[in-house]
Write a protein that holds these residues in place. Structure first.
Motif, PDB file in Angstrom:
ATOM      1  N   VAL A  10       0.868  -1.189   0.000  1.00 15.68           N
ATOM      2  CA  VAL A  10       0.000   0.000   0.000  1.00 15.68           C
ATOM      3  C   VAL A  10       0.899   1.231   0.000  1.00 15.68           C
ATOM      4  CG1 VAL A  10      -1.848   1.241   1.205  1.00 15.68           C
ATOM      5  CG2 VAL A  10      -1.752  -1.270   1.319  1.00 15.68           C
ATOM      6  N   ILE A  11       0.745   2.052  -1.041  1.00 13.43           N
ATOM      7  CA  ILE A  11       1.587   3.255  -1.167  1.00 13.43           C
ATOM      8  C   ILE A  11       0.707   4.504  -1.084  1.00 13.43           C
ATOM      9  CG2 ILE A  11       3.144   4.569  -2.664  1.00 13.43           C
ATOM     10  CD1 ILE A  11       3.991   1.968  -4.006  1.00 13.43           C
ATOM     11  N   ASN A  12       1.116   5.429  -0.255  1.00 19.77           N
ATOM     12  CA  ASN A  12       0.490   6.747  -0.229  1.00 19.77           C
ATOM     13  C   ASN A  12       1.502   7.772  -0.715  1.00 19.77           C
ATOM     14  OD1 ASN A  12      -2.343   6.939   0.963  1.00 19.77           O
ATOM     15  ND2 ASN A  12      -1.334   5.439   2.309  1.00 19.77           N
ATOM     16  N   GLY A  13       1.069   8.606  -1.641  1.00 15.14           N
ATOM     17  CA  GLY A  13       1.954   9.594  -2.244  1.00 15.14           C
ATOM     18  C   GLY A  13       1.989  10.904  -1.482  1.00 15.14           C
ATOM     19  N   PRO A  14       2.407  11.969  -2.163  1.00 16.85           N
ATOM     20  CA  PRO A  14       2.698  13.246  -1.527  1.00 16.85           C
ATOM     21  C   PRO A  14       1.536  13.831  -0.734  1.00 16.85           C
ATOM     22  CG  PRO A  14       2.618  13.461  -3.923  1.00 16.85           C
ATOM     23  CD  PRO A  14       2.636  12.000  -3.610  1.00 16.85           C
ATOM     24  N   ASN A  15       1.906  14.399   0.403  1.00 15.88           N
ATOM     25  CA  ASN A  15       1.012  15.132   1.317  1.00 15.88           C
ATOM     26  C   ASN A  15       0.071  14.241   2.112  1.00 15.88           C
ATOM     27  OD1 ASN A  15       1.984  17.771   0.507  1.00 15.88           O
ATOM     28  ND2 ASN A  15       0.981  17.370  -1.435  1.00 15.88           N
ATOM     29  N   LEU A  16       0.089  12.942   1.832  1.00 20.11           N
ATOM     30  CA  LEU A  16      -0.825  12.064   2.565  1.00 20.11           C
ATOM     31  C   LEU A  16      -0.291  11.736   3.960  1.00 20.11           C
ATOM     32  CD1 LEU A  16      -1.959  10.194  -0.577  1.00 20.11           C
ATOM     33  CD2 LEU A  16      -3.473  11.465   0.945  1.00 20.11           C
ATOM     34  N   ASN A  17       0.978  12.074   4.213  1.00 21.15           N
ATOM     35  CA  ASN A  17       1.496  11.994   5.583  1.00 21.15           C
ATOM     36  C   ASN A  17       0.761  12.989   6.487  1.00 21.15           C
ATOM     37  OD1 ASN A  17       2.950  13.813   3.798  1.00 21.15           O
ATOM     38  ND2 ASN A  17       4.188  14.387   5.562  1.00 21.15           N
ATOM     39  N   LEU A  18       0.111  13.979   5.890  1.00 21.39           N
ATOM     40  CA  LEU A  18      -0.595  15.015   6.670  1.00 21.39           C
ATOM     41  C   LEU A  18      -2.061  14.653   6.924  1.00 21.39           C
ATOM     42  CD1 LEU A  18       0.811  18.256   4.987  1.00 21.39           C
ATOM     43  CD2 LEU A  18       1.654  17.068   7.009  1.00 21.39           C
ATOM     44  N   LEU A  19      -2.465  13.449   6.520  1.00 25.68           N
ATOM     45  CA  LEU A  19      -3.863  13.036   6.752  1.00 25.68           C
ATOM     46  C   LEU A  19      -4.229  13.252   8.222  1.00 25.68           C
ATOM     47  CD1 LEU A  19      -4.883   9.665   5.067  1.00 25.68           C
ATOM     48  CD2 LEU A  19      -5.769  11.966   4.614  1.00 25.68           C
ATOM     49  N   GLY A  20      -5.442  13.749   8.450  1.00 22.56           N
ATOM     50  CA  GLY A  20      -5.877  14.014   9.824  1.00 22.56           C
ATOM     51  C   GLY A  20      -5.914  15.505  10.093  1.00 22.56           C
ATOM     52  N   GLU A  68       2.035  -4.273   3.450  1.00 20.22           N
ATOM     53  CA  GLU A  68       3.092  -3.359   3.875  1.00 20.22           C
ATOM     54  C   GLU A  68       2.647  -1.981   3.432  1.00 20.22           C
ATOM     55  OE1 GLU A  68       7.064  -4.793   3.286  1.00 20.22           O
ATOM     56  OE2 GLU A  68       7.783  -2.735   3.010  1.00 20.22           O
ATOM     57  N   MET A  69       2.755  -1.008   4.323  1.00 19.17           N
ATOM     58  CA  MET A  69       2.266   0.331   3.989  1.00 19.17           C
ATOM     59  C   MET A  69       3.415   1.330   4.025  1.00 19.17           C
ATOM     60  SD  MET A  69      -1.265   1.894   5.236  1.00 19.17           S
ATOM     61  CE  MET A  69      -1.514   3.630   5.520  1.00 19.17           C
ATOM     62  N   ARG A  70       3.541   2.116   2.940  1.00 16.17           N
ATOM     63  CA  ARG A  70       4.616   3.118   2.849  1.00 16.17           C
ATOM     64  C   ARG A  70       4.048   4.443   2.359  1.00 16.17           C
ATOM     65  NH1 ARG A  70       8.636  -0.516  -0.905  1.00 16.17           N
ATOM     66  NH2 ARG A  70       8.625  -2.382   0.416  1.00 16.17           N
ATOM     67  N   GLN A  71       4.732   5.519   2.713  1.00 12.12           N
ATOM     68  CA  GLN A  71       4.334   6.847   2.222  1.00 12.12           C
ATOM     69  C   GLN A  71       5.578   7.583   1.758  1.00 12.12           C
ATOM     70  OE1 GLN A  71       4.940  10.189   3.597  1.00 12.12           O
ATOM     71  NE2 GLN A  71       3.707  11.085   1.965  1.00 12.12           N
ATOM     72  N   SER A  72       5.447   8.325   0.652  1.00 14.16           N
ATOM     73  CA  SER A  72       6.569   9.143   0.193  1.00 14.16           C
ATOM     74  C   SER A  72       6.073  10.404  -0.481  1.00 14.16           C
ATOM     75  CB  SER A  72       7.428   8.352  -0.798  1.00 14.16           C
ATOM     76  OG  SER A  72       8.476   9.185  -1.291  1.00 14.16           O
ATOM     77  N   ASN A  73       6.862  11.471  -0.317  1.00 13.48           N
ATOM     78  CA  ASN A  73       6.573  12.725  -1.018  1.00 13.48           C
ATOM     79  C   ASN A  73       7.435  12.835  -2.271  1.00 13.48           C
ATOM     80  OD1 ASN A  73       4.664  13.641   0.917  1.00 13.48           O
ATOM     81  ND2 ASN A  73       6.331  14.176   2.292  1.00 13.48           N
ATOM     82  N   LEU A  74       8.158  11.764  -2.615  1.00 11.26           N
ATOM     83  CA  LEU A  74       9.133  11.829  -3.714  1.00 11.26           C
ATOM     84  C   LEU A  74       8.747  10.886  -4.856  1.00 11.26           C
ATOM     85  CD1 LEU A  74      12.404  11.721  -1.575  1.00 11.26           C
ATOM     86  CD2 LEU A  74      11.295  13.741  -2.562  1.00 11.26           C
ATOM     87  N   GLU A  75       8.634  11.442  -6.026  1.00  3.94           N
ATOM     88  CA  GLU A  75       8.240  10.665  -7.207  1.00  3.94           C
ATOM     89  C   GLU A  75       9.199   9.498  -7.470  1.00  3.94           C
ATOM     90  OE1 GLU A  75       8.438  12.968 -10.807  1.00  3.94           O
ATOM     91  OE2 GLU A  75       6.678  11.967 -11.632  1.00  3.94           O
ATOM     92  N   GLY A  76      10.521   9.804  -7.433  1.00  2.00           N
ATOM     93  CA  GLY A  76      11.523   8.779  -7.738  1.00  2.00           C
ATOM     94  C   GLY A  76      11.471   7.615  -6.757  1.00  2.00           C
ATOM     95  N   GLY A 133      -1.887  10.619  -4.803  1.00  2.00           N
ATOM     96  CA  GLY A 133      -2.023  12.046  -4.520  1.00  2.00           C
ATOM     97  C   GLY A 133      -2.051  12.816  -5.834  1.00  2.00           C
ATOM     98  N   ALA A 134      -1.464  13.998  -5.822  1.00  2.00           N
ATOM     99  CA  ALA A 134      -1.510  14.844  -7.024  1.00  2.00           C
ATOM    100  C   ALA A 134      -0.717  14.250  -8.193  1.00  2.00           C
ATOM    101  CB  ALA A 134      -0.998  16.242  -6.696  1.00  2.00           C
ATOM    102  N   TYR A 135       0.211  13.325  -7.927  1.00  2.00           N
ATOM    103  CA  TYR A 135       0.942  12.685  -9.042  1.00  2.00           C
ATOM    104  C   TYR A 135      -0.018  12.010 -10.015  1.00  2.00           C
ATOM    105  CZ  TYR A 135       5.563  13.226  -6.844  1.00  2.00           C
ATOM    106  OH  TYR A 135       6.718  13.713  -6.299  1.00  2.00           O
ATOM    107  N   ALA A 136      -1.188  11.615  -9.509  1.00  2.00           N
ATOM    108  CA  ALA A 136      -2.173  10.961 -10.384  1.00  2.00           C
ATOM    109  C   ALA A 136      -2.486  11.840 -11.591  1.00  2.00           C
ATOM    110  CB  ALA A 136      -3.467  10.693  -9.614  1.00  2.00           C
ATOM    111  N   HIS A 137      -2.422  13.133 -11.389  1.00  2.00           N
ATOM    112  CA  HIS A 137      -2.901  14.049 -12.423  1.00  2.00           C
ATOM    113  C   HIS A 137      -1.862  14.380 -13.487  1.00  2.00           C
ATOM    114  CE1 HIS A 137      -6.125  14.185  -9.621  1.00  2.00           C
ATOM    115  NE2 HIS A 137      -5.461  14.892  -8.723  1.00  2.00           N
TER     116      HIS A 137
END
Ligand code: DQA
Length: 149
Positions: free
Chosen positions: A10-20, A51-59, A80-84
């Motif tokens: 499970v991957i969460n992209g940019p800014n999703l570390n700020l959920l809540g 396994e769950m990971r989060q990153s703000n970095l595309e690479g 996150g916004a990378y989808a667009h």
């Protein structure tokens, strides 16, 4: 369902570390840790490993996608916004043949126009949009069922 052991990344992209705390009126008040706890419970019910990971970095996300096929059956990802606009993430999914389920917490179609298009969606195995964080559970179930087919 057969009982073959299934592993989902499970991957969460940019800014999703700020959920809540990030725009709770749009994304709710649940934190990423709360979400992980709930997904782990769901994974236990489904009999799979996550396994769950989060990153703000595309690479970094691209690297995880490349590697994912070695140890995971599928990926559930909120880009996150990378989808667009991230053709690089889209290419990583096709290049590494990742079975990917895309999740968006909010209903992106009811929001700004730039959110209406996902460049990931055409290469995703499935998409869950606007279901809140329950969408991760739905995508997880779809990923597990597909892997066991
Ligand atoms: C999002 C929607 C995106 O447009 C936004 O950039 C995000 C979150 C969602 O989960 O609704 O970061 O992917």
């Amino acid at each position: 369902m057969n009982s073959r052991h299934v592993r989902i990344l499970v991957i969460n992209g940019p800014n999703l570390n700020l959920l809540g705390t990030r725009q709770p009126e749009v994304y709710g008040t649940e934190t990423l840790n709360d979400l992980e706890r709930r997904l782990r419970e769901r994974a236990a019910q489904l009999g799979c490993e996550i396994e769950m990971r989060q990153s703000n970095l595309e690479g970094e996300i691209i690297g995880w996608l490349h590697e994912s096929v070695k140890t995971f059956d599928a990926v559930v990802m909120n880009p996150g916004a990378y989808a667009h606009y991230s053709y690089a993430i889209r290419d990583a999914i096709t290049s590494a043949r990742v079975r990917l389920f895309e999740v968006h917490i909010s209903n992106v179609y009811a929001r700004e126009e730039f959110r209406h298009r996902s460049v990931i969606a055409p290469v995703a195995a499935g998409i869950v949009v606007g279901m809140g964080t329950v969408g991760y559970e739905l995508a997880l179930e779809a990923a597990v069922r597909t892997a066991r087919r």
